[in-house]
Design a protein around this motif. Sequence first.
Motif: not given
Length: 176
Positions: A50-73
């Motif tokens: 789900d985090a990967f899907a959200i990061s890919q659908l969101s505008p911006g760089p593909n590094v957003l998945i890292v942000t979402l993982i960090g947020y979950s931690v």
Amino acid sequence: MSSPGQLWTLVWTFALMSFFAVGGASSAIPEMHRVAVDVHGWMTDKQFADAFAISQLSPGPNVLIVTLIGYSVAGIIGALAATLAMCGPTAILAYYVSRLLQRSSGSRWPSIVQAALVPLSIGLMAASALILALASDRNAAAALLTIVAAALAFATKLNPFWILAAGGVLGFAGFV
């Protein structure tokens, strides 16, 4: 709330991983999955997909998945720390490598290194696709949809948006 040890682990993990993300953050998806799901248990397979899907659908760089993982931690602090850890070291490295390449523009070795990185990047991206398919395909219909979507993307010039839209409609309709 996370402990300072978890935050340090998050920063150290992504700072180190940033050096192996040849071709962008998406090429490090298999390692991100292994670390976030299997090693530290920060997320489940479904949360990661789900985090990967959200990061890919969101505008911006593909590094957003890292942000979402960090947020979950570790919440907002974790999101900022993970993102800076993933981007900072490689930005500094890229700066110095670009300066070295400018000085070596007449030499043959920069083009050899760049040519060698292409198959490496392709292999890492293929591994990322496999990890995401394994993490998100929970039944035969989902696996079939993944295979059909990959075949369409590979064999046609169909805009990927339409493939994603079709998958979304099938998921919303309950077929997957």
